[in-house]
Design a protein around this motif. Structure first.
Motif, PDB file in Angstrom:
ATOM      1  N   LEU A 215      19.268  59.006  83.489  1.00  0.00           N
ATOM      2  CA  LEU A 215      20.112  57.820  83.337  1.00  0.00           C
ATOM      3  C   LEU A 215      21.515  58.315  83.043  1.00  0.00           C
ATOM      4  O   LEU A 215      21.784  58.836  81.957  1.00  0.00           O
ATOM      5  CB  LEU A 215      19.564  56.951  82.198  1.00  0.00           C
ATOM      6  CG  LEU A 215      20.229  55.612  81.927  1.00  0.00           C
ATOM      7  CD1 LEU A 215      20.148  54.694  83.139  1.00  0.00           C
ATOM      8  CD2 LEU A 215      19.581  54.935  80.716  1.00  0.00           C
ATOM      9  N   ASP A 216      22.377  58.184  84.035  1.00  0.00           N
ATOM     10  CA  ASP A 216      23.730  58.726  83.920  1.00  0.00           C
ATOM     11  C   ASP A 216      24.725  57.572  83.796  1.00  0.00           C
ATOM     12  O   ASP A 216      24.443  56.454  84.206  1.00  0.00           O
ATOM     13  CB  ASP A 216      24.033  59.568  85.175  1.00  0.00           C
ATOM     14  CG  ASP A 216      25.222  60.485  84.996  1.00  0.00           C
ATOM     15  OD1 ASP A 216      25.796  60.529  83.889  1.00  0.00           O
ATOM     16  OD2 ASP A 216      25.573  61.161  85.965  1.00  0.00           O
ATOM     17  N   GLY A 217      25.868  57.859  83.234  1.00  0.00           N
ATOM     18  CA  GLY A 217      26.910  56.837  83.139  1.00  0.00           C
ATOM     19  C   GLY A 217      26.858  56.021  81.866  1.00  0.00           C
ATOM     20  O   GLY A 217      27.570  55.015  81.740  1.00  0.00           O
ATOM     21  N   ILE A 218      26.034  56.420  80.921  1.00  0.00           N
ATOM     22  CA  ILE A 218      25.923  55.696  79.651  1.00  0.00           C
ATOM     23  C   ILE A 218      27.010  56.203  78.690  1.00  0.00           C
ATOM     24  O   ILE A 218      27.149  57.408  78.514  1.00  0.00           O
ATOM     25  CB  ILE A 218      24.519  55.929  79.036  1.00  0.00           C
ATOM     26  CG1 ILE A 218      23.425  55.495  80.015  1.00  0.00           C
ATOM     27  CG2 ILE A 218      24.390  55.205  77.696  1.00  0.00           C
ATOM     28  CD1 ILE A 218      23.450  54.041  80.390  1.00  0.00           C
ATOM     29  N   PRO A 219      27.753  55.301  78.082  1.00  0.00           N
ATOM     30  CA  PRO A 219      28.803  55.746  77.155  1.00  0.00           C
ATOM     31  C   PRO A 219      28.218  56.537  75.981  1.00  0.00           C
ATOM     32  O   PRO A 219      27.061  56.335  75.603  1.00  0.00           O
ATOM     33  CB  PRO A 219      29.415  54.425  76.645  1.00  0.00           C
ATOM     34  CG  PRO A 219      29.016  53.388  77.638  1.00  0.00           C
ATOM     35  CD  PRO A 219      27.710  53.844  78.219  1.00  0.00           C
ATOM     36  N   ALA A 220      29.022  57.413  75.417  1.00  0.00           N
ATOM     37  CA  ALA A 220      28.609  58.166  74.232  1.00  0.00           C
ATOM     38  C   ALA A 220      28.647  57.254  73.011  1.00  0.00           C
ATOM     39  O   ALA A 220      29.397  56.280  72.955  1.00  0.00           O
ATOM     40  CB  ALA A 220      29.540  59.354  74.021  1.00  0.00           C
TER      41      ALA A 220
END
Lengths: 355, 355, 355, 355
Positions: free
Chosen positions: A26-31
């Motif tokens: 799951l990519d693109g998730i904010p830190a």
């Protein structure tokens, strides 16, 4: 790229039913988003097999191992990867599926597309087992949406033609807490009838289907985009990735085709400084964009194709008709386990739209 | 990127209802495909307004101007671009829509999303007029599919609850030529009743909705991909881009939820050296992939939201309830004009999957 | 999808050199951004041909017609579409290019890829003319970036091996106003030598290449993403879409390969409450992400392949060697006109990263 | 989506330097391609650390575990997933990097972008360790390309300014077997000088950079697309995903800017029934599309930013300058290990273009 979903986030699902593991990235998730693994596990358990008499006795604990993207209980900005190793794997149960495809399954189409190289054990990449990693991603998104006051909850709207009800959830102001925990219906009597129908089907070596209805409340107005990236399009693209889904409708759905415009149009009204609609035939979406009312959709699930009854199939090598007897044990009804999967799918689509 | 569709091809739709032009770009099309502009025009005319008493009298000829991508009657490999200039543009009809949104339209959600900068005249980018460039792209794809023996054809399955029939199209072997030309139903008596329902609605300052059913025949087995890029997902993503669509089902759709597994599973059978299924509840798709049987889906269209009846809305500036009277003339039923649009959408999705 | 660029925005370029028009669609732009068409025209004129003795005398005014996406001077949220009709079109100049490809051009590769269906006149979709719509999109992005205090400016760093200088632009604190307007160099003497080199090449029926250096100042730290969506990757993907580009380097670029780590590492320092670096070998990018220092890159452009000298080519039909004499008139040096194109490309990539 | 690459295939890289594992998913690969895991391991070992005195002594065996997508030695059509568990993980070595960023590293930009939530140990997701999963994907693509007669091979073109040579690889007909195995240069004397330069830098607590040159032979003409999906663009998007890359040039690259058109244009010629070019300044690419000649590019790599010398940095918490002493041991030169990584990147880009 068929197993990748998302506009602002990118979800990839991998694994086969009887391979080493199923998993997701799951990519693109904010830190900086918190991750509650206990809460996630509780959610995953709702989908896991072997939890009740109404589901397959295949036992998988479905405890995800996070490989990346989470540090000290928070997302760290890097892609999140998680796997669930498969324990109950490759048996002889599926030996002849390449030659004799199961009706209602993807065995035949996989054979054509992958020319015999597909992993046919347990349906391979087409297996319902792949909804486990979908639920990892969705369970995380559900947590993050809840922090913004957004709730997503499904009930079983129908099984074998038996509707939940007569009390229903108000499309304008649904009481999501009215949905029961273990068997998620509003009306327990209806739930009992549904269970009976499942038991009967099972005794008859058969299976039944149903409808899951999903509500998302607390959404801001303005989510989604016109044309091909509307909320309907986004939800449809992920929901049709759930095995056994054959229909999807929003708001009053197919029923709108029988309403007059003057009935179907939801009148706008001002209430306590907010713009609401008096009815909610639109299911919270106008022009692909949320209007702030509950987002509602219904998903039609076919009866489990794996049944113990003898069925007619073909031998692909001999090119002749043959009888098929499916061994092993299977869910006589997929609807119960589909409930958290639909919640997960909705959460992913909505969280993606909010990024 | 909301107005862009496709995996192997890339379709972008642009324009507003009352802007200078509507148009499309279509990238990723192989060089050397023939383009029959007469045939395309014939197809576009089926969607164009002002063709019958059942559609809006707004007169647009909808003759596309090709700006690129086609040379001497063949695609040249470069992106295809085409525009249709708008003639009947910006009137005072829509002056107050920003303050007083029309129920059932995207006026309110556009106002929230675009903060008042949206082009509200005629619905702007949300207008049904944007289906004209969709039909340019779809009309081209239809031609190219026909050369491969693939036919795509819709009929009106229902209007105002009146079903086409009783004779219906066989899901296993549909006779697409049984669909009438001008008013695309199988049963002309049913068609007459539908027309009466439209006329009645119009006289009552109201509108009606309906259902369009689409068949694609001649498809090879093996098109589409598992999970999020299955044929259902691909078709759903484009079909939900057509204004007024609120439901979409494949094969037996919602009805499968009431069938037993033994009823719903389509038995495989060998016939003249080919693998067929005896029934077609799956609508030609198993595991997201075509199985060579007719691909079938149904689309629910809501009644036209623009009606002449006085409706309840709000003044956004005053934040108070107000009555709204929509002037101008509108289609009392969008279903007839939606028929070629659904064919176009299906053709684009299928052609994309074949690339 | 080859002619589509962007992550958060989606830019599609269409048209052929001698087709009806060239144009672009730009989707994903927020509503409410002001559009100054005069300023845009001023920018486009810098790229337009026929403006000086150093560029091709082909006369195109390059005035864009906006078809959608802009209303009353502001973006309206719908896709922006603009076209520039071609006036100087299809002549006999290019008749034999399909059989006898021009060295250094895409004639041969287009013939292989598009099997003879390509539009070969003037290079078709490969023509430098396609940089005009790129400049429409880029000119808009430049305006929107300027409002955020971001400036993007290129100078000619080299032509025919003659460097701009000796005074150069400080990578830590570049004085972009030192770049001259008409012939964008810092040192006018160097500029005169470059012009002489161009004139000489032209007299000799030959052409020269050069290097364009681009500075973006005022960028916030934190733009871009790790791995494949870093600022270098994003800029590279669009810059290599400009015809004639064969090299691209960031910061000290190829020279870093000859530095010691202790020389190349830019030391961090606190200055007036901000984090800066004392040198800027990194060109403002670390790990794909901007660090707040000027973003700097250099682009190598080959000499114009169209030259009047007789060249060796082949006849594809006869499969034999042949001499080729290119008629028509062409830029003896593309570098001057490439300057605004590189600015446009940088602006699109950076604006996309900021969305 | 920053860690996802590809048009027809979709590669996602995940993991952090000191997390549980690094890994990749590779979707869109046709079924039925053979996988030689021994050959893959041999390739991965070329990148693995601890193999010689010239690389970091961190010991990782880099043996991938395949979780999905491969069955009985062949791809099965489902996404391929593989992980490499990290053994040498999280130590105290990196404790203060969040407050005191290392010059030349992404510590500072990660801190800004991820607001302190990033995994800073060993550079986290920015670490060179992430090139291990890139090499899994690339190693597979190399195998599949070889079966089509395509070879991809790099040599060290320069380290610390010392060129490989004087004998060089002919751009028209390169002898890839002339590249030595262990230290991949053509000229062993040059290689010895390079090694000495590395040793000297290491003794001086410093580091050196270099240039890697890549050749791909056996490519068909016609790969790649115009504008933004040309072979240069595709290769650039992946190559700039390799840490430390600051420059990339194709064919004669920056040198073309100093050539005359008559020198730079590669003349076409017929040779044994094939179309070749007499020179190869274009590096095998015209208009973004391969012309059948060797595809050649060069990559500039900066000196390893981690050096033992004391460097100037800042304390972000105190906002004041401070000295930084990096402990732990690091590659004094990344170029040697970058060689297989660049081969992997090229293979992925080229295989994607062939699908």
């Amino acid at each position: 790229m068929s197993s990748t979903y998302g506009k602002s986030l990118s979800l990839t699902i991998f694994g086969q039913s009887h391979g080493a593991a199923v998993g997701m990235t799951l990519d693109g998730i904010p830190a900086g988003l918190p991750v509650d693994t206990e809460k996630l596990q509780y959610f995953l358990n709702r989908r896991a097999p072997g939890q009740s008499q109404f589901t397959t006795p295949r036992k998988e604990e479905d405890i995800p191992q996070f490989l990346s993207g989470i540090l000290d209980g928070y997302t760290c900005g890097a892609p999140i990867a998680a796997i669930i190793p498969n324990r109950n794997t490759r048996s002889g149960d599926y030996a002849n599926l390449k030659d004799c495809p199961r009706p209602g399954h993807a065995d035949y189409t996989a054979q054509i597309k992958y020319k015999g190289y597909q992993d046919s054990a347990g349906g391979g990449h087409f297996s319902g087992r792949l909804t486990a990693p979908l639920c990892i991603a969705g369970g995380l998104c559900l947590q993050w949406l809840e922090q913004k006051g957004i709730r997503i909850r499904c009930h079983i709207s129908e099984i074998a033609g038996i509707p939940d009800g007569p009390a229903i959830l108000d499309p304008v102001n649904p009481d999501l807490d009215a949905i029961k925990e273990a068997f998620p219906v509003v009306n327990e009597d209806a739930g009992e009838q549904m269970k009976n129908a499942i038991t009967t089907a099972f005794k008859n070596s058969d299976s039944v289907g149903g409808i899951v209805e999903c509500f998302a409340t607390g959404l801001p107005a303005g989510l989604g985009d016109p044309m091909f990236d509307g909320m309907e399009n986004r939800i449809a693209q992920i929901v049709y990735g759930i095995p056994a889904v054959k229909g999807l409708e929003f708001g009053s759905g197919f029923a709108v085709s029988r309403l007059l415009g003057s009935e179907n149009n939801d009148p706008f009204t001002v209430s306590e400084g907010r713009i609401l609609t008096g009815t909610n035939h639109a299911g919270g979406i106008l022009g692909g964009i949320t209007n702030g009312m509950p987002l509602i959709f219904r998903v039609a699930l076919k009866p489990t194709p794996s049944i113990a009854k003898i069925q007619q199939s073909v031998s692909l090598s001999k090119m002749e008709n043959t009888d098929l007897k499916i061994t092993g044990r299977h869910d006589p009804c997929i609807v119960l386990r589909a409930v958290p999967v639909v919640e997960a799918a909705a959460a992913i689509a909505i969280f993606d739209a909010m990024l």
